[in-house]
Design a protein around this motif. Structure first.
Motif, short mmCIF file in Angstrom:
data_model
loop_
_atom_site.label_atom_id
_atom_site.label_comp_id
_atom_site.label_asym_id
_atom_site.label_seq_id
_atom_site.Cartn_x
_atom_site.Cartn_y
_atom_site.Cartn_z
N ILE A 1 29.82 -19.12 -18.17
CA ILE A 1 30.73 -17.98 -18.00
C ILE A 1 30.62 -17.46 -16.56
N GLY A 2 31.77 -17.27 -15.89
CA GLY A 2 31.75 -16.86 -14.47
C GLY A 2 31.14 -17.97 -13.64
N CYS A 3 31.68 -19.17 -13.81
CA CYS A 3 31.05 -20.39 -13.27
C CYS A 3 31.10 -20.47 -11.75
N GLY A 4 32.00 -19.73 -11.11
CA GLY A 4 32.10 -19.79 -9.64
C GLY A 4 32.42 -21.20 -9.18
N ARG A 5 31.66 -21.71 -8.21
CA ARG A 5 31.90 -23.04 -7.65
C ARG A 5 31.29 -24.16 -8.52
N THR B 1 28.08 -24.76 -9.49
CA THR B 1 26.75 -25.32 -9.20
C THR B 1 25.91 -25.43 -10.48
N THR B 2 25.90 -24.34 -11.26
CA THR B 2 25.14 -24.38 -12.53
C THR B 2 25.84 -25.30 -13.53
N THR B 3 27.16 -25.25 -13.57
CA THR B 3 27.91 -26.10 -14.52
C THR B 3 27.52 -27.57 -14.34
N ARG C 1 35.00 -17.84 0.74
CA ARG C 1 34.01 -16.78 0.93
C ARG C 1 32.74 -17.06 0.13
N LEU C 2 32.91 -17.46 -1.14
CA LEU C 2 31.72 -17.70 -1.96
C LEU C 2 30.94 -18.90 -1.41
N ALA C 3 31.66 -19.93 -0.94
CA ALA C 3 30.98 -21.09 -0.37
C ALA C 3 30.20 -20.68 0.88
N ALA D 1 25.50 -16.93 -18.21
CA ALA D 1 26.32 -16.02 -17.38
C ALA D 1 25.43 -15.62 -16.20
N ALA D 2 25.66 -16.28 -15.07
CA ALA D 2 24.79 -16.09 -13.91
C ALA D 2 25.53 -15.36 -12.79
N PHE D 3 24.94 -14.28 -12.32
CA PHE D 3 25.45 -13.54 -11.16
C PHE D 3 26.93 -13.19 -11.29
N CYS D 4 27.36 -12.84 -12.49
CA CYS D 4 28.77 -12.47 -12.65
C CYS D 4 28.94 -11.17 -13.42
N LEU D 5 28.02 -10.84 -14.32
CA LEU D 5 28.25 -9.67 -15.17
C LEU D 5 28.15 -8.37 -14.40
N TYR D 6 27.53 -8.37 -13.21
CA TYR D 6 27.48 -7.14 -12.41
C TYR D 6 28.85 -6.80 -11.81
N HIS D 7 29.80 -7.73 -11.93
CA HIS D 7 31.16 -7.40 -11.52
C HIS D 7 31.88 -6.55 -12.55
N SER D 8 31.30 -6.44 -13.74
CA SER D 8 31.94 -5.69 -14.81
C SER D 8 31.42 -4.26 -14.84
N VAL E 1 34.14 -21.14 -17.55
CA VAL E 1 35.12 -20.04 -17.62
C VAL E 1 35.01 -19.22 -16.34
N ASP E 2 36.15 -18.90 -15.74
CA ASP E 2 36.13 -18.02 -14.58
C ASP E 2 37.52 -17.37 -14.45
N ALA E 3 37.55 -16.21 -13.79
CA ALA E 3 38.83 -15.52 -13.57
C ALA E 3 39.56 -16.09 -12.35
N SER E 4 38.89 -16.91 -11.54
CA SER E 4 39.49 -17.43 -10.31
C SER E 4 39.92 -18.88 -10.49
N THR E 5 41.22 -19.13 -10.35
CA THR E 5 41.70 -20.52 -10.48
C THR E 5 41.18 -21.38 -9.32
N ALA E 6 41.04 -20.77 -8.13
CA ALA E 6 40.55 -21.53 -6.97
C ALA E 6 39.13 -22.04 -7.25
N LEU E 7 38.29 -21.18 -7.82
CA LEU E 7 36.90 -21.59 -8.09
C LEU E 7 36.84 -22.59 -9.26
N LEU E 8 37.73 -22.44 -10.24
CA LEU E 8 37.77 -23.43 -11.33
C LEU E 8 38.19 -24.80 -10.79
N CYS F 1 40.62 -20.49 -17.43
CA CYS F 1 40.80 -19.32 -16.58
C CYS F 1 40.95 -18.10 -17.49
N ALA F 2 39.97 -17.23 -17.46
CA ALA F 2 40.01 -16.07 -18.37
C ALA F 2 39.08 -14.97 -17.86
N ASP F 3 39.34 -13.78 -18.37
CA ASP F 3 38.48 -12.63 -18.14
C ASP F 3 37.34 -12.70 -19.15
C1 LIG Z 1 28.79 -14.68 -7.54
S1 LIG Z 1 29.88 -15.71 -8.45
C2 LIG Z 1 28.69 -16.54 -9.47
C3 LIG Z 1 29.05 -17.94 -9.74
C4 LIG Z 1 28.04 -18.79 -10.51
N1 LIG Z 1 27.82 -18.32 -11.86
C5 LIG Z 1 26.74 -18.92 -9.76
O1 LIG Z 1 25.70 -18.54 -10.31
O2 LIG Z 1 26.75 -19.42 -8.65
C6 LIG Z 1 30.66 -14.60 -9.61
C7 LIG Z 1 31.78 -15.25 -10.41
O3 LIG Z 1 32.19 -14.37 -11.46
C8 LIG Z 1 33.60 -14.47 -11.62
N2 LIG Z 1 34.08 -13.26 -12.27
C9 LIG Z 1 33.97 -11.97 -11.84
N3 LIG Z 1 34.55 -11.14 -12.75
C10 LIG Z 1 35.01 -11.92 -13.77
C11 LIG Z 1 35.67 -11.64 -15.00
N4 LIG Z 1 35.99 -10.39 -15.36
N5 LIG Z 1 35.99 -12.67 -15.81
C12 LIG Z 1 35.66 -13.95 -15.45
N6 LIG Z 1 35.04 -14.28 -14.30
C13 LIG Z 1 34.71 -13.27 -13.47
C14 LIG Z 1 34.09 -14.61 -10.18
O4 LIG Z 1 35.40 -15.14 -10.14
C15 LIG Z 1 33.03 -15.53 -9.59
O5 LIG Z 1 33.37 -16.88 -9.72
#
Ligand SMILES: C[S@@+](CC[C@H](N)C(=O)[O-])C[C@H]1O[C@@H](n2cnc3c(N)ncnc32)[C@H](O)[C@@H]1O
Length: 262
Positions: free
Chosen positions: A52-56, A58-60, A13-15, A118-125, A75-82, A100-102
């Protein structure tokens, strides 16, 4: 439709979402380049860097190639994305370790990193300040964080298109995906645990060339409740029948905070 916990279980989905958005982008800088530019002036070669929240990844990958860190931790919560990040680093002969961590509870010692992204990930919190406190804890004093998010009204034009096409009657009143951490509160939330040096905003514009391209993107967004069956072809057909001809244009402001641990 996707719920939050399912969002990043697989990497498809993210890809798909990233690919559809990149194809549509007609203005706006490359985000991974901007992040590395912001860090390159502040981070010495041989630094320890966290993504942090590295996703696929790209930034890493860009951080690995441009900053040449001594230690790079994704660091990411998703093993598939790691797994995807690890593969992409491996194909580029770049080194990094995956955790793999929160991000609210980073399994890292205090003051271990010179820089963190921490790019595009903290809004999930629901509590992004808590995650930023963890990032600050892991930075050495004077270490730099680059925090990236989007505006609350990102892609609002698509809400109107989805509503006008009769695909989700509540599309225009659903909460923004960026509600908890967005361009408007980035400075305030970052400043709870870090000293904010600079915040930059840049408008990105997207042009979806046809209904199939727009449908590809819409199927990846968790925002709407679209009950139509038949996948992308059915969605594309409905958009084509019910909307004015393409292109479909939308906007998002991307915002970057550069901050240091006091
Ligand atoms: C939109 S992607 C952004 C990926 C990457 N940073 C980028 O800029 O392309 C959001 C990422 O945040 C991760 N994520 C969301 N909540 C998280 C949490 N509580 N702890 C760790 N990772 C988390 C998701 O698994 C996902 O890989």
């Amino acid at each position: 439709m996707l719920v939050h916990g399912d969002l990043y279980r697989g990497n498809g989905r993210l890809a798909d979402r990233t690919h559809a958005l990149h194809r549509a982008k007609i203005s706006g800088s490359d985000v991974a380049d901007t992040i590395t530019d912001l860090l390159a002036t502040r981070v010495p070669p041989g630094a320890a860097v966290l993504d942090i929240g590295c996703g696929r990844g790209t930034t890493t990958l860009r951080l690995a190639n441009r900053l040449r860190p001594r230690q790079l931790v994704a660091v990411d919560a998703s093993t598939a994305l790691l797994d995807t990040t690890r593969d992409r680093l491996g194909h580029a002969s770049a080194r990094g370790s995956m955790i793999c961590a929160d991000f609210h509870h980073l399994p890292l010692p205090d003051k271990v990193a010179d820089a963190a992204v921490a790019a595009f990930c903290l809004y999930h919190s629901p509590t992004p300040a808590g995650a930023i406190a963890e990032i600050a804890r892991c930075l050495r004093p004077g270490g730099t964080a680059v925090l990236v998010t989007k505006s609350l009204d990102s892609y609002a034009e698509l809400d109107h298109l989805v509503h006008a096409a009769g695909l989700d009657p509540h599309a225009t009143s659903r909460p923004s995906l960026y509600e908890s951490f967005h361009s408007g509160n980035l400075h305030t939330i970052a400043a709870t645990n870090l000293t904010v040096l600079d915040v930059q905003h840049e408008e990105h514009v997207f042009h979806f060339a046809d209904a199939t391209h727009l449908a590809r993107y819409l199927t990846t967004t968790p925002k709407y409740r679209i009950t139509l069956t038949g996948g992308i072809p059915a969605l594309a057909a409905a958009l084509q029948q019910r909307l004015a001809p393409s292109p479909y244009t939308t906007r998002s402001t991307v915002s970057y905070a550069v901050a240091v641990r006091p």
